[in-house]
Scaffold this motif. Structure first.
Motif, PDB file in Angstrom:
ATOM      1  N   PRO A 215       0.724  -1.191  -0.451  1.00  0.00           N
ATOM      2  CA  PRO A 215      -0.587  -0.226  -0.128  1.00  0.00           C
ATOM      3  C   PRO A 215       1.050   1.654  -0.167  1.00  0.00           C
ATOM      4  O   PRO A 215       2.081   1.242   0.385  1.00  0.00           O
ATOM      5  CB  PRO A 215      -0.605  -0.256   0.898  1.00  0.00           C
TER       6      PRO A 215
ATOM      7  N   LYS B 134      -5.729  -3.443   2.463  1.00  0.00           N
ATOM      8  CA  LYS B 134      -5.191  -4.198   2.404  1.00  0.00           C
ATOM      9  C   LYS B 134      -7.462  -4.769   1.995  1.00  0.00           C
ATOM     10  O   LYS B 134      -7.207  -6.400   1.605  1.00  0.00           O
ATOM     11  CB  LYS B 134      -5.923  -4.657   4.115  1.00  0.00           C
ATOM     12  N   GLU B 135      -7.942  -4.500   2.404  1.00  0.00           N
ATOM     13  CA  GLU B 135      -9.853  -4.501   2.323  1.00  0.00           C
ATOM     14  C   GLU B 135      -9.825  -4.479  -0.161  1.00  0.00           C
ATOM     15  O   GLU B 135     -10.706  -5.062  -0.052  1.00  0.00           O
ATOM     16  CB  GLU B 135     -10.674  -3.453   2.545  1.00  0.00           C
TER      17      GLU B 135
ATOM     18  N   LYS C 136      -8.247  -2.905  -2.498  1.00  0.00           N
ATOM     19  CA  LYS C 136      -7.089  -1.916  -3.344  1.00  0.00           C
ATOM     20  C   LYS C 136      -7.638  -0.331  -3.072  1.00  0.00           C
ATOM     21  O   LYS C 136      -7.512   0.575  -4.185  1.00  0.00           O
ATOM     22  CB  LYS C 136      -6.624  -2.647  -4.269  1.00  0.00           C
TER      23      LYS C 136
ATOM     24  N   THR D 114      -7.637 -14.544   5.856  1.00  0.00           N
ATOM     25  CA  THR D 114      -7.359 -14.160   7.265  1.00  0.00           C
ATOM     26  C   THR D 114      -8.358 -13.995   8.107  1.00  0.00           C
ATOM     27  O   THR D 114      -9.228 -14.165   8.346  1.00  0.00           O
ATOM     28  CB  THR D 114      -7.586 -12.585   6.339  1.00  0.00           C
TER      29      THR D 114
ATOM     30  N   ASN E 259      -3.778 -12.194  11.972  1.00  0.00           N
ATOM     31  CA  ASN E 259      -2.894 -11.093  10.876  1.00  0.00           C
ATOM     32  C   ASN E 259      -3.145  -9.951  11.280  1.00  0.00           C
ATOM     33  O   ASN E 259      -2.495  -9.096  11.103  1.00  0.00           O
ATOM     34  CB  ASN E 259      -3.820 -11.801   9.762  1.00  0.00           C
ATOM     35  N   TYR E 260      -4.482  -9.313  11.477  1.00  0.00           N
ATOM     36  CA  TYR E 260      -4.832  -8.310  11.518  1.00  0.00           C
ATOM     37  C   TYR E 260      -4.004  -7.710  12.696  1.00  0.00           C
ATOM     38  O   TYR E 260      -3.927  -6.461  12.919  1.00  0.00           O
ATOM     39  CB  TYR E 260      -5.896  -7.566  11.201  1.00  0.00           C
TER      40      TYR E 260
ATOM     41  N   GLU F 125      -0.699  -7.025  11.778  1.00  0.00           N
ATOM     42  CA  GLU F 125      -0.266  -6.109  10.730  1.00  0.00           C
ATOM     43  C   GLU F 125       0.051  -4.482  10.167  1.00  0.00           C
ATOM     44  O   GLU F 125      -0.118  -3.749   9.854  1.00  0.00           O
ATOM     45  CB  GLU F 125      -1.314  -6.592   9.243  1.00  0.00           C
TER      46      GLU F 125
END
Length: 160
Positions: A8, A25-26, A28, A135, A139-140, A143
């Motif tokens: 990103p 992420k969701e 682009k 996911t 992960n979140y 990240e």
């Protein structure tokens, strides 16, 4: 052939950077996209969440970037309210090698819902949830750690 990894655009570590990284992420960052499971817009909201926020027309939502931004702000404020006690309790702790941060928690709540984030934290990572694309909350949490989103006010029952 070399694999190309999309990164990103860096928009900083404040709220704008957070929301733009999450949007990338969701979707682009595409306001007008609908994914294969019917999630809508830049931040990939489902209709049940939209209705909770006071939005009842999916096409109107999809065609209105200003509305999408408002709904994102409202949803983050709501999730911060729901997670307020867990934010105080868990920020700075480590679960399964991941430092827990407020921004990570709110990103994970966007992915899986605030209730699932509470279950994850209170089970010390044993109760993780994965979306249909693979996911999970961990992960979140990892990240999206490290953003300063202290400017977000926790709001009990926000709506449009």
């Amino acid at each position: 052939m070399t694999e190309i990894k999309l990164v990103p655009p860096f928009a900083g570590t404040d709220f704008i950077g957070f929301k733009e990284a999450l949007a990338f992420k969701e979707s682009k960052g595409d306001y007008f996209v609908v994914n294969t499971f019917g999630y809508l817009g830049k931040y990939q909201f489902g209709m049940s969440t939209l209705e909770l926020m006071g939005v009842h027309n999916d096409q109107q939502f999809l065609q209105d970037p200003v509305l999408q931004e408002k709904v994102f702000q409202i949803n983050i404020a709501r999730n911060k309210w729901i997670l307020r006690r867990d934010i105080k309790r868990f920020v700075g702790k480590h679960i399964r090698g991941i430092e827990i941060t407020e921004s990570g928690m709110l990103a994970a709540a966007h992915l899986a819902g605030a209730g699932n984030v509470k279950r994850y934290l209170r089970s010390f990572g044993k109760k993780d949830v994965m979306d249909d694309y693979g996911t999970n909350i961990a992960n979140y949490l990892k990240e999206f750690s490290g953003y300063d989103i202290s400017s977000i006010e926790a709001v009990k029952n926000p709506s449009i």
